[in-house]
Design a protein around this motif. Structure first.
Motif, PDB file in Angstrom:
ATOM      1  N   GLN A  69       0.820  -1.217   0.000  1.00 52.14           N
ATOM      2  CA  GLN A  69       0.000   0.000   0.000  1.00 52.14           C
ATOM      3  C   GLN A  69       0.852   1.264   0.000  1.00 52.14           C
ATOM      4  N   PHE A  70       1.934   1.260   0.775  1.00 52.91           N
ATOM      5  CA  PHE A  70       2.816   2.431   0.798  1.00 52.91           C
ATOM      6  C   PHE A  70       3.435   2.661  -0.573  1.00 52.91           C
ATOM      7  N   LEU A  71       3.856   1.584  -1.228  1.00 48.26           N
ATOM      8  CA  LEU A  71       4.436   1.698  -2.564  1.00 48.26           C
ATOM      9  C   LEU A  71       3.412   2.170  -3.585  1.00 48.26           C
ATOM     10  N   ALA A  72       2.158   1.754  -3.413  1.00 49.97           N
ATOM     11  CA  ALA A  72       1.099   2.184  -4.327  1.00 49.97           C
ATOM     12  C   ALA A  72       0.914   3.694  -4.261  1.00 49.97           C
ATOM     13  N   ARG A  93       2.319 -11.853   0.721  1.00 48.46           N
ATOM     14  CA  ARG A  93       2.133 -10.405   0.727  1.00 48.46           C
ATOM     15  C   ARG A  93       2.807  -9.759  -0.482  1.00 48.46           C
ATOM     16  N   ALA A  94       3.991 -10.233  -0.805  1.00 46.70           N
ATOM     17  CA  ALA A  94       4.697  -9.696  -1.973  1.00 46.70           C
ATOM     18  C   ALA A  94       3.892  -9.936  -3.243  1.00 46.70           C
ATOM     19  N   ASP A  95       3.311 -11.121  -3.376  1.00 48.17           N
ATOM     20  CA  ASP A  95       2.500 -11.444  -4.558  1.00 48.17           C
ATOM     21  C   ASP A  95       1.251 -10.566  -4.628  1.00 48.17           C
ATOM     22  N   PHE A  96       0.640 -10.326  -3.466  1.00 43.90           N
ATOM     23  CA  PHE A  96      -0.548  -9.458  -3.422  1.00 43.90           C
ATOM     24  C   PHE A  96      -0.187  -8.061  -3.922  1.00 43.90           C
ATOM     25  N   ALA A  97       0.942  -7.533  -3.441  1.00 45.94           N
ATOM     26  CA  ALA A  97       1.374  -6.190  -3.827  1.00 45.94           C
ATOM     27  C   ALA A  97       1.589  -6.090  -5.331  1.00 45.94           C
ATOM     28  N   LYS A  98       2.244  -7.097  -5.879  1.00 47.27           N
ATOM     29  CA  LYS A  98       2.541  -7.084  -7.321  1.00 47.27           C
ATOM     30  C   LYS A  98       1.281  -7.250  -8.160  1.00 47.27           C
ATOM     31  N   GLU A  99       0.388  -8.114  -7.709  1.00 44.06           N
ATOM     32  CA  GLU A  99      -0.808  -8.408  -8.496  1.00 44.06           C
ATOM     33  C   GLU A  99      -1.873  -7.324  -8.366  1.00 44.06           C
ATOM     34  N   LYS A 100      -2.124  -6.868  -7.147  1.00 45.15           N
ATOM     35  CA  LYS A 100      -3.241  -5.945  -6.912  1.00 45.15           C
ATOM     36  C   LYS A 100      -2.858  -4.474  -7.085  1.00 45.15           C
ATOM     37  N   TYR A 101      -1.631  -4.120  -6.654  1.00 46.85           N
ATOM     38  CA  TYR A 101      -1.226  -2.714  -6.723  1.00 46.85           C
ATOM     39  C   TYR A 101      -0.224  -2.429  -7.840  1.00 46.85           C
ATOM     40  N   LYS A 102       0.225  -3.488  -8.520  1.00 44.32           N
ATOM     41  CA  LYS A 102       1.139  -3.332  -9.656  1.00 44.32           C
ATOM     42  C   LYS A 102       2.416  -2.583  -9.274  1.00 44.32           C
ATOM     43  N   VAL A 103       2.976  -2.932  -8.120  1.00 39.53           N
ATOM     44  CA  VAL A 103       4.220  -2.317  -7.676  1.00 39.53           C
ATOM     45  C   VAL A 103       5.328  -3.368  -7.696  1.00 39.53           C
ATOM     46  N   LYS A 104       6.558  -2.907  -7.650  1.00 39.84           N
ATOM     47  CA  LYS A 104       7.705  -3.807  -7.735  1.00 39.84           C
ATOM     48  C   LYS A 104       8.153  -4.208  -6.326  1.00 39.84           C
ATOM     49  N   VAL A 105       8.142  -5.511  -6.078  1.00 35.33           N
ATOM     50  CA  VAL A 105       8.520  -6.028  -4.768  1.00 35.33           C
ATOM     51  C   VAL A 105       9.412  -7.253  -4.943  1.00 35.33           C
ATOM     52  N   LEU A 106      10.500  -7.291  -4.176  1.00 33.82           N
ATOM     53  CA  LEU A 106      11.358  -8.464  -4.122  1.00 33.82           C
ATOM     54  C   LEU A 106      11.017  -9.247  -2.859  1.00 33.82           C
ATOM     55  N   SER A 107      10.819 -10.536  -2.978  1.00 34.44           N
ATOM     56  CA  SER A 107      10.508 -11.352  -1.809  1.00 34.44           C
ATOM     57  C   SER A 107      11.748 -12.115  -1.380  1.00 34.44           C
ATOM     58  N   GLY A 108      11.988 -12.136  -0.074  1.00 32.82           N
ATOM     59  CA  GLY A 108      13.158 -12.821   0.450  1.00 32.82           C
ATOM     60  C   GLY A 108      13.642 -12.142   1.714  1.00 32.82           C
ATOM     61  N   ILE A 109      14.629 -12.744   2.346  1.00 31.19           N
ATOM     62  CA  ILE A 109      15.195 -12.211   3.586  1.00 31.19           C
ATOM     63  C   ILE A 109      16.482 -11.458   3.267  1.00 31.19           C
ATOM     64  N   TYR A 110      16.532 -10.191   3.655  1.00 30.10           N
ATOM     65  CA  TYR A 110      17.726  -9.388   3.425  1.00 30.10           C
ATOM     66  C   TYR A 110      18.759  -9.686   4.511  1.00 30.10           C
ATOM     67  N   GLU A 111      19.983  -9.911   4.112  1.00 26.53           N
ATOM     68  CA  GLU A 111      21.064 -10.118   5.069  1.00 26.53           C
ATOM     69  C   GLU A 111      22.083  -8.989   4.986  1.00 26.53           C
ATOM     70  N   LYS A 112      22.566  -8.700   3.781  1.00 24.41           N
ATOM     71  CA  LYS A 112      23.479  -7.579   3.589  1.00 24.41           C
ATOM     72  C   LYS A 112      23.660  -7.354   2.093  1.00 24.41           C
TER      73      LYS A 112
END
Length: 300
Positions: free
Chosen positions: A94-97, A115-134
């Motif tokens: 939603q924030f990205l939208a 959640r990442a899939d919902f963002a991409k499908e419903k709001y058409k925003v770019k999201v990477l799914s995964g755990i950030y380490e560095k």
């Protein structure tokens, strides 16, 4: 996942605390959740509270969008040339939208694939799914990096934020962090029943001075603030008031489900008082949430 030392400074508690109790660290002043028993971190977010619900075009979405717009407009007021934003822990997008509507180039990072899939499908925003380490995220150099109610969920939060910002924030970039305020009036009113303790999912619990101190240590200083929130501030105060008359359930979950007539009547009665109390709390630095804008300290 276990947490038996302070996640900020690794200090051991002096006594043997009760499992899932909140520990005030005497070393760094951070409050943290003691987890003596092993917990599956991923399973914490598989329950109904964190389930993905499509509430587009609802009053809740309008409130969330309005608050996101205020955050982004203030960021651009601080840095008029800001154009790119990395939303760390982007949830349903939603924030990205809103950022997209306002002309920002946005990218989200979200650990929950649903959640990442919902963002991409419903709001058409770019999201990477995964755990950030560095490391850098798609080249880094973002003008704005946001962590909206994410810091309190992170193990080793300050170390992770330090790495994230050093690798991905532009030299004159801006950071926005928003968390529940552990010393808020609503926290005092609700006691252990405060909705924003959210144990065991919330691993740390912040005051403004405590968070400011930790960010100063990694080279960042506060340049602006935000305190009043309808979405989580008034909601938290409403739940705090309801707890005084015996309500012990999760208000967010109850609002997701079919609402009983009794709950709706209670909400209608207490909501004006919650609104007024949260406004007064904000005036005296005791709001339910706190948002801080930070830039690199030029002296560091």
């Amino acid at each position: 996942m276990r947490q038996i030392t302070c996640p900020v400074c690794k200090n051991f508690p002096s006594l043997s605390p009760k499992n899932q109790s909140i520990i005030p660290c005497p070393n760094c002043a951070t409050r943290w959740t003691f987890l003596a028993e092993e917990i599956d971190g991923d399973s914490l977010y598989n329950d109904e509270v964190y389930s993905v619900v499509d509430n587009r075009n609802s009053i809740f979405e309008r409130i969330i969008f309005s608050e996101a717009e205020k955050i982004l407009r203030k960021a651009r007021k601080i840095n008029p040339l800001a154009n790119s934003v990395l939303d760390f822990g982007s949830g349903k997008g939603q924030f990205l939208a809103v950022a997209k509507e306002l002309g920002w180039q946005g990218l989200g990072i979200e650990t929950a694939e649903e959640r990442a899939d919902f963002a991409k499908e419903k709001y058409k925003v770019k999201v990477l799914s995964g755990i950030y380490e560095k490391g850098k995220i798609e080249g880094g150099n973002f003008d704005l990096i946001t962590l909206n109610h994410v810091l309190e969920h992170l193990p080793g939060p300050i170390d992770l934020v330090k790495s994230l910002l050093s690798e991905n924030l532009a030299s004159n970039g801006l950071v926005y962090i928003e968390v529940p305020r552990a010393d808020s009036l609503q926290a005092q009113l609700a006691g252990k029943n405060w909705i924003h303790w959210d144990i065991p999912r919330h691993l740390t619990h912040w005051t403004e001075s405590g968070l400011e101190d930790q960010m100063l240590k990694i080279g960042f200083e506060i340049v602006d603030k935000r305190a009043f929130s309808v979405h989580l501030g008034v909601l938290g105060m409403l739940q705090a008031l309801l707890s005084k008359v015996g309500f012990r359930e999760n208000l967010i979950l109850k609002l997701k489900r079919k609402k009983s007539l009794g709950l709706l009547i209670s909400i209608g009665f207490f909501l004006p008082f919650a609104w007024i109390l949260e406004l007064v709390s904000t005036r005296f630095g005791k709001s339910g949430i706190m948002g801080i804008y930070l830039k690199r300290n030029e002296k560091s």
